[in-house]
Design a protein around this motif. Structure first.
Motif, PDB file in Angstrom:
ATOM      1  N   LEU A 284       0.859  -1.183   0.000  1.00  0.00           N
ATOM      2  CA  LEU A 284       0.000   0.000   0.000  1.00  0.00           C
ATOM      3  C   LEU A 284       0.899   1.238   0.000  1.00  0.00           C
ATOM      4  O   LEU A 284       1.825   1.336   0.805  1.00  0.00           O
ATOM      5  CB  LEU A 284      -0.917  -0.006   1.222  1.00  0.00           C
ATOM      6  CG  LEU A 284      -1.877  -1.203   1.299  1.00  0.00           C
ATOM      7  CD1 LEU A 284      -2.689  -1.148   2.591  1.00  0.00           C
ATOM      8  CD2 LEU A 284      -2.807  -1.249   0.084  1.00  0.00           C
TER       9      LEU A 284
ATOM     10  N   GLU B  31     -10.268  -4.797   3.781  1.00  0.00           N
ATOM     11  CA  GLU B  31      -9.498  -3.897   2.924  1.00  0.00           C
ATOM     12  C   GLU B  31      -9.902  -4.067   1.462  1.00  0.00           C
ATOM     13  O   GLU B  31      -9.891  -3.110   0.685  1.00  0.00           O
ATOM     14  CB  GLU B  31      -8.003  -4.180   3.078  1.00  0.00           C
ATOM     15  CG  GLU B  31      -7.425  -3.735   4.403  1.00  0.00           C
ATOM     16  CD  GLU B  31      -5.946  -4.031   4.505  1.00  0.00           C
ATOM     17  OE1 GLU B  31      -5.160  -3.095   4.724  1.00  0.00           O
ATOM     18  OE2 GLU B  31      -5.568  -5.219   4.365  1.00  0.00           O
ATOM     19  N   LEU B  32     -10.258  -5.295   1.095  1.00  0.00           N
ATOM     20  CA  LEU B  32     -10.641  -5.564  -0.289  1.00  0.00           C
ATOM     21  C   LEU B  32     -12.125  -5.338  -0.541  1.00  0.00           C
ATOM     22  O   LEU B  32     -12.518  -4.804  -1.585  1.00  0.00           O
ATOM     23  CB  LEU B  32     -10.266  -7.010  -0.650  1.00  0.00           C
ATOM     24  CG  LEU B  32      -8.767  -7.281  -0.807  1.00  0.00           C
ATOM     25  CD1 LEU B  32      -8.498  -8.772  -0.801  1.00  0.00           C
ATOM     26  CD2 LEU B  32      -8.245  -6.656  -2.106  1.00  0.00           C
TER      27      LEU B  32
ATOM     28  N   TYR C 206     -14.817   4.071  -1.538  1.00  0.00           N
ATOM     29  CA  TYR C 206     -13.660   3.261  -1.138  1.00  0.00           C
ATOM     30  C   TYR C 206     -13.477   2.075  -2.079  1.00  0.00           C
ATOM     31  O   TYR C 206     -12.356   1.798  -2.540  1.00  0.00           O
ATOM     32  CB  TYR C 206     -13.835   2.751   0.293  1.00  0.00           C
ATOM     33  CG  TYR C 206     -12.738   1.787   0.717  1.00  0.00           C
ATOM     34  CD1 TYR C 206     -11.583   2.234   1.330  1.00  0.00           C
ATOM     35  CD2 TYR C 206     -12.852   0.415   0.465  1.00  0.00           C
ATOM     36  CE1 TYR C 206     -10.557   1.358   1.691  1.00  0.00           C
ATOM     37  CE2 TYR C 206     -11.839  -0.467   0.816  1.00  0.00           C
ATOM     38  CZ  TYR C 206     -10.699   0.010   1.430  1.00  0.00           C
ATOM     39  OH  TYR C 206      -9.700  -0.856   1.768  1.00  0.00           O
ATOM     40  N   GLN C 207     -14.551   1.350  -2.345  1.00  0.00           N
ATOM     41  CA  GLN C 207     -14.449   0.166  -3.194  1.00  0.00           C
ATOM     42  C   GLN C 207     -13.947   0.523  -4.594  1.00  0.00           C
ATOM     43  O   GLN C 207     -13.143  -0.199  -5.177  1.00  0.00           O
ATOM     44  CB  GLN C 207     -15.806  -0.539  -3.275  1.00  0.00           C
ATOM     45  CG  GLN C 207     -16.228  -1.210  -1.970  1.00  0.00           C
ATOM     46  CD  GLN C 207     -17.649  -1.753  -2.022  1.00  0.00           C
ATOM     47  OE1 GLN C 207     -18.465  -1.310  -2.839  1.00  0.00           O
ATOM     48  NE2 GLN C 207     -17.956  -2.696  -1.158  1.00  0.00           N
TER      49      GLN C 207
ATOM     50  N   ALA D 209     -10.202   1.401  -4.294  1.00  0.00           N
ATOM     51  CA  ALA D 209      -9.406   0.189  -4.070  1.00  0.00           C
ATOM     52  C   ALA D 209      -9.285  -0.608  -5.355  1.00  0.00           C
ATOM     53  O   ALA D 209      -8.201  -1.105  -5.696  1.00  0.00           O
ATOM     54  CB  ALA D 209     -10.036  -0.656  -2.968  1.00  0.00           C
ATOM     55  N   SER D 210     -10.380  -0.755  -6.081  1.00  0.00           N
ATOM     56  CA  SER D 210     -10.364  -1.505  -7.339  1.00  0.00           C
ATOM     57  C   SER D 210      -9.441  -0.847  -8.354  1.00  0.00           C
ATOM     58  O   SER D 210      -8.647  -1.527  -9.040  1.00  0.00           O
ATOM     59  CB  SER D 210     -11.778  -1.605  -7.897  1.00  0.00           C
ATOM     60  OG  SER D 210     -11.781  -2.266  -9.149  1.00  0.00           O
TER      61      SER D 210
ATOM     62  N   TYR E 213      -6.907   1.160  -7.711  1.00  0.00           N
ATOM     63  CA  TYR E 213      -5.511   1.040  -7.268  1.00  0.00           C
ATOM     64  C   TYR E 213      -4.949  -0.341  -7.581  1.00  0.00           C
ATOM     65  O   TYR E 213      -3.845  -0.474  -8.121  1.00  0.00           O
ATOM     66  CB  TYR E 213      -5.396   1.312  -5.765  1.00  0.00           C
ATOM     67  CG  TYR E 213      -4.030   0.964  -5.229  1.00  0.00           C
ATOM     68  CD1 TYR E 213      -2.922   1.723  -5.577  1.00  0.00           C
ATOM     69  CD2 TYR E 213      -3.834  -0.154  -4.420  1.00  0.00           C
ATOM     70  CE1 TYR E 213      -1.648   1.400  -5.125  1.00  0.00           C
ATOM     71  CE2 TYR E 213      -2.577  -0.486  -3.961  1.00  0.00           C
ATOM     72  CZ  TYR E 213      -1.483   0.290  -4.311  1.00  0.00           C
ATOM     73  OH  TYR E 213      -0.226  -0.054  -3.875  1.00  0.00           O
TER      74      TYR E 213
END
Length: 288
Positions: A183, A213-214, A244-245, A248-249, A251
Motif C-alpha cells: 500500500l 481492505e478488499l 472506497y471500493q 481500491a479496485s 488502485y
C-alpha cells in the motif's frame, strides 16, 4: 484440509509451522542443480521441533544421550533473498490474524523449502525507509532467519521514495521474495521494484490484504487509524463504501498493470487464505 493461519499462529513455533506448510505443498521452489556429492559433513546442532527424526545421529545419541542432527553442505545454484516490509501498516489485523504474522508464516514456509533444498538464503527488512540486512547467507542461515522473523516488529512509515540499495545491485542469479501489503502513499513501492529488477533476479511479491481492505463490508460509525502515522478519522462506513471500493479496485488494477514487468510476479492473498494454498498456487505456476 489446508491449515489456516490462525491454527499455525497458535503453534507459536515458526519452524514447525513452516514444516507443516511445506509438507502440504509437496513441491519445491525450483528444480535444483547441484554439484558435488552433497554429503560433506559440516556440523552438529541440537534437534528442534519440526526436524526429521531420521536426521538424528543415533550412534552419537547412544554415547551422549543428546539428540543431535547432522548438517551437511550441498551446493545450490540459487540464492533466495527474503525481504520483509516492517512498516506500521503490517500490524493491520482481522479476526485475530495480523498481516505481520501471516507474512512471517509465508517466509518461514518458503525458508523451510529452501533449507530442504540446501539453497543459499538471506533475510532483509524494510523499515523507516532503510534496508536492514538481518541474516547474511552462510551456515545456519535457516535457523537465524527463523529467529530474526520471530523477533521482527513493524512500526512507522516507509519514507524512502527513491531507494537505491547497493545490496541489490549484484548480478548473481537469485530469487527475491518480498512480503508486504504494498500500500503506497505515492509510487514508493513501485519505484523500489523498478530499481532492483534485473534479468538475473526473479522477484516474487506477496501482497497481503484483509477481507475488509478488499471488500469493505463494514456498517456503522468507525474510527479509522493510520497505522503508520497515527492519524485518525471518524466515518460512517456506508457513506464511504462505494467510493472506497472504487478507489481500491482502481488502485489494484493499476498495480497489476504496473507490475507486469519481466521476472516480476505479484501474488495477492487474503489473510483468510490458507498459507499452503497461496504458496501452492504460485509454485505450480512458476518453477525456479
Amino acid at each position: 484440509m489446508a491449515l489456516l493461519a490462525t491454527e499455525l499462529i497458535k503453534l507459536n513455533n515458526l519452524q514447525l509451522a513452516g514444516k507443516l506448510v511445506s509438507d502440504e505443498l509437496l513441491l519445491g521452489i525450483h528444480a535444483s542443480k547441484r554439484s558435488g556429492s552433497g554429503t560433506e559433513f559440516e556440523q552438529y546442532r541440537h534437534y528442534e521441533p519440526g526436524d526429521d527424526p531420521k536426521r538424528i545421529d543415533w550412534k552419537l545419541y547412544a554415547r551422549t544421550a543428546k539428540h543431535l542432527v547432522r548438517e551437511s553442505a550441498t551446493e545450490s545454484n540459487l540464492h533466495i533473498r527474503f525481504l520483509l516490509d516492517l512498516s506500521g501498516s503490517m500490524n493491520y489485523e482481522e479476526n485475530g490474524i495480523s498481516r505481520l504474522h501471516y507474512a512471517k508464516l509465508i517466509m518461514a514456509s518458503m525458508a523451510y523449502i529452501g533449507y530442504r533444498q540446501s539453497d543459499q538464503m538471506s533475510l532483509y527488512t524494510l523499515h523507516q525507509g532503510d534496508l536492514q540486512a538481518l541474516v547474511p547467507a552462510g551456515k545456519q542461515a535457516f535457523q537465524k532467519i527463523l529467529y530474526a522473523l520471530q523477533n521482527a516488529e513493524a512500526s512507522g512509515p516507509w519514507l524512502n521514495t527513491n531507494p537505491a540499495f547497493p545490496d541489490f545491485q549484484q548480478k548473481q542469479k537469485e530469487l527475491l521474495i518480498l512480503v508486504s501489503d504494498f500500500l503506497q502513499v505515492g509510487d514508493e513501492w513501485l519505484r523500489l521494484i523498478q530499481n532492483i529488477a534485473s534479468p538475473r533476479r526473479e522477484i516474487v511479491i506477496f501482497q497481503l490484504l484483509g477481507d475488509q481492505e478488499l471488500d469493505f463490508q463494514l456498517s456503522g460509525f468507525y474510527r479509522f487509524r493510520d497505522l503508520e502515522t497515527g492519524r485518525e478519522v471518524e466515518l460512517q462506513a456506508e457513506a464511504v463504501r462505494e467510493r472506497y471500493q472504487q478507489a481500491a479496485s482502481e488502485y489494484l488494477s493499476r498495480l497489476d498493470e504496473s507490475l507486469r514487468l519481466p521476472h516480476v510476479h505479484l501474488i495477492r492473498a487474503r489473510l483468510t487464505d490458507p498459507v499452503a494454498l497461496v504458496l501452492k498456487d504460485f509454485l505450480t505456476r512458476r518453477k525456479f
